[in-house]
Design an enzyme around this catalytic site. Structure first.
Site, PDB file in Angstrom:
ATOM      1  N   THR A 196      35.867  28.666  48.794  1.00  0.00           N
ATOM      2  CA  THR A 196      34.409  28.673  48.861  1.00  0.00           C
ATOM      3  C   THR A 196      33.870  30.079  48.629  1.00  0.00           C
ATOM      4  O   THR A 196      34.317  31.033  49.256  1.00  0.00           O
ATOM      5  CB  THR A 196      33.931  28.147  50.224  1.00  0.00           C
ATOM      6  OG1 THR A 196      34.437  26.830  50.409  1.00  0.00           O
ATOM      7  CG2 THR A 196      32.412  28.113  50.293  1.00  0.00           C
ATOM      8  N   GLN A 199      37.827  53.207  43.203  1.00  0.00           N
ATOM      9  CA  GLN A 199      37.248  54.499  43.579  1.00  0.00           C
ATOM     10  C   GLN A 199      36.368  55.096  42.486  1.00  0.00           C
ATOM     11  O   GLN A 199      35.715  56.113  42.708  1.00  0.00           O
ATOM     12  CB  GLN A 199      38.366  55.490  43.933  1.00  0.00           C
ATOM     13  CG  GLN A 199      39.143  55.137  45.194  1.00  0.00           C
ATOM     14  CD  GLN A 199      38.317  55.267  46.470  1.00  0.00           C
ATOM     15  OE1 GLN A 199      37.238  55.858  46.467  1.00  0.00           O
ATOM     16  NE2 GLN A 199      38.829  54.731  47.560  1.00  0.00           N
ATOM     17  N   SER A 226      35.601  46.843  44.128  1.00  0.00           N
ATOM     18  CA  SER A 226      35.380  46.486  45.531  1.00  0.00           C
ATOM     19  C   SER A 226      33.961  46.856  45.938  1.00  0.00           C
ATOM     20  O   SER A 226      33.437  47.890  45.523  1.00  0.00           O
ATOM     21  CB  SER A 226      36.385  47.213  46.424  1.00  0.00           C
ATOM     22  OG  SER A 226      36.178  46.897  47.780  1.00  0.00           O
ATOM     23  N   ALA A 227      33.347  46.008  46.786  1.00  0.00           N
ATOM     24  CA  ALA A 227      31.955  46.230  47.189  1.00  0.00           C
ATOM     25  C   ALA A 227      31.799  47.301  48.251  1.00  0.00           C
ATOM     26  O   ALA A 227      30.832  48.066  48.242  1.00  0.00           O
ATOM     27  CB  ALA A 227      31.351  44.914  47.695  1.00  0.00           C
ATOM     28  N   HIS A 228      32.736  47.373  49.196  1.00  0.00           N
ATOM     29  CA  HIS A 228      32.492  48.226  50.367  1.00  0.00           C
ATOM     30  C   HIS A 228      32.671  49.711  50.089  1.00  0.00           C
ATOM     31  O   HIS A 228      32.408  50.543  50.956  1.00  0.00           O
ATOM     32  CB  HIS A 228      33.355  47.780  51.555  1.00  0.00           C
ATOM     33  CG  HIS A 228      34.793  48.181  51.483  1.00  0.00           C
ATOM     34  ND1 HIS A 228      35.301  49.219  52.218  1.00  0.00           N
ATOM     35  CD2 HIS A 228      35.828  47.663  50.797  1.00  0.00           C
ATOM     36  CE1 HIS A 228      36.591  49.332  51.986  1.00  0.00           C
ATOM     37  NE2 HIS A 228      36.937  48.384  51.120  1.00  0.00           N
ATOM     38  N   CYS A 264      44.408  52.911  53.876  1.00  0.00           N
ATOM     39  CA  CYS A 264      45.423  51.857  53.956  1.00  0.00           C
ATOM     40  C   CYS A 264      46.765  52.403  54.415  1.00  0.00           C
ATOM     41  O   CYS A 264      47.653  51.655  54.788  1.00  0.00           O
ATOM     42  CB  CYS A 264      45.584  51.186  52.591  1.00  0.00           C
ATOM     43  SG  CYS A 264      44.093  50.317  52.067  1.00  0.00           S
ATOM     44  N   GLY A 269      39.181  44.677  46.693  1.00  0.00           N
ATOM     45  CA  GLY A 269      40.012  45.384  45.733  1.00  0.00           C
ATOM     46  C   GLY A 269      41.477  44.985  45.793  1.00  0.00           C
ATOM     47  O   GLY A 269      42.132  44.838  44.754  1.00  0.00           O
ATOM     48  N   THR A 270      41.996  44.796  46.994  1.00  0.00           N
ATOM     49  CA  THR A 270      43.412  44.455  47.137  1.00  0.00           C
ATOM     50  C   THR A 270      43.732  43.120  46.467  1.00  0.00           C
ATOM     51  O   THR A 270      44.723  42.995  45.745  1.00  0.00           O
ATOM     52  CB  THR A 270      43.818  44.426  48.621  1.00  0.00           C
ATOM     53  OG1 THR A 270      43.738  45.760  49.153  1.00  0.00           O
ATOM     54  CG2 THR A 270      45.231  43.902  48.802  1.00  0.00           C
TER      55      THR A 270
END
Length: 386
Positions: free
Chosen positions: A246, A188, A208-210, A334, A78-79
């Site tokens: 990559t 979120q 974001s995935a996490h 964060c 996300g960042t």
């Protein structure tokens, strides 16, 4: 889908910071890292297979937001997506103007990027918000100018759970100037509320995935067709020259699987998290009454609940809960290691005495109603000793 945890006694109510990956996601990533480790840019068979996996999952992820696969760019999270959107847009549009609008309750990825743009000479203007951090549409309309090159508003606030009126905001932004770029931080929101780019007329959206039981280190940026960005990462021209480096195929596949699972069970999770949230509010209101302050709006997302406790610092309560293997947060992950009061709580006008005792509880797919009762009982016992 497995609901097992690493520890049978642990209660994890910090899902807005990160989530435990689904078991299926972990298994898929491990399998691909072992068996399909080819570079997706390579021309041999391993590379071709890796590219096929990459594009299959791009299509899966695009389908969850009703986008076209070629509109997604994979990032490290996300960042990076937010930085890429804000700084990349500002660079490519610097000859069109320098006026940028943002809400003041954004994630630090946005706010720090905007500070850097201010240092470079851009004019950043911040919107007024209500007591829950919700932007005021009339204020947005008043601050929009013909030379506004970009507007930045999150879809869901990461500390309070407030749902921002981004669909309505997009309408007014484009009515003022179709060339103004609208970026939405949906980190979120994704997997918690429906996101359909046909309804949300944003040009750029960060994910974001996490946050959805996927792996860390992977995100994506939606770029509406025709949107231009100056790339942050230079190199081999991966991701259609938008983001060199990559490509992390195994974790992108994990992201794709997590997104499919979360999208399929979104309604089920909303109901479950809503019940947990209601138990937390009712139990703590009954036992502590005037000693608590509910900071989250009633119409916010079901998975985030921010409560202030009178007479105890959030770090102290967090520590006592951790001793019982209950994990919560004192704010954004964060920023939660900083001692200063949250910028979000300041912006919405919460008095410092209350803000210093604020705890964010955030729920996920693996949480249960029984855990809510355990947590509220633990809090009641701690508060009795204060």
């Amino acid at each position: 889908m497995s609901n097992s945890r690493n520890s049978a006694n642990m209660i994890y109510f910090d899902n807005s910071a990160t989530t435990q990956p689904y078991k299926e996601v972990i298994e898929l990533i491990a399998k691909l890292m072992s068996e399909e480790f080819g570079n997706s840019s390579s021309l041999h068979t391993l590379g071709v297979r890796a590219e096929r996996i990459l594009e299959d999952n791009r299509a899966k992820l695009a389908a969850t937001i009703k986008a076209e696969p070629e509109e997604l760019v994979f990032t490290s999270g996300g960042t990076e997506s937010v930085n890429m959107a804000l700084r990349g847009t500002a660079e490519v549009l610097k000859r069109s103007g320098n006026h940028i609008i943002s809400s003041p309750v954004e994630h630090s990825a946005s706010l720090e990027s905007l500070k850097e743009l201010e240092r470079l000479g851009y004019e950043v203007e911040y919107l007024d918000v209500d007591e829950y951090g919700r932007i005021l549409i009339d204020d947005l309309k008043a601050k929009l100018r013909k030379d506004t090159i970009m507007v930045n508003i999150m879809a869901v606030n990461n500390e309070l759970g407030t749902i921002e009126p981004v669909i309505e905001a997009a309408h007014h932004i484009k009515a003022n100037n179709k060339a103004t770029i609208f970026h939405v931080d949906a980190v979120q929101a994704y997997g918690k509320i429906p996101i359909n780019i046909r309804d949300l007329k944003a040009d750029l959206i960060s994910f974001s995935a996490h946050k959805i039981h996927g792996p860390k280190g992977v995100g994506m940026l939606y770029m509406r067709k025709g949107t231009r960005l100056h790339p942050l990462m230079m190199g081999g021209g991966h991701e259609r020259k938008h983001r060199s480096g990559t490509v992390n195929v195994p974790c992108i596949a994990g992201f794709g699987l997590a997104a499919c699972i979360k999208t399929e069970r979104m309604k089920e999770d909303q109901i479950n998290c809503g019940r947990i949230k209601k138990i937390m509010i009712n139990e703590l209101n009954d036992s502590l009454g005037s000693k608590i302050r509910i900071n989250s709006p009633e119409d916010g997302v079901d998975n985030i609940l921010n409560i202030s406790f009178k007479g105890i610092k959030s770090e102290t309560l967090l520590h006592f809960l951790e001793m019982q293997q209950i994990y919560v947060s004192s704010g954004s992950a964060c920023n939660s290691k900083k001692s200063a009061v949250s910028h979000v709580l300041k912006a919405v006008g919460i008095p410092r005495a209350w803000a210093e005792g604020a705890i964010r509880f955030s729920f996920g797919s693996l949480n249960t109603e029984d855990e809510a009762f355990i947590v509220t009982n633990a809090i009641n016992e701690i508060m009795k000793k204060m």
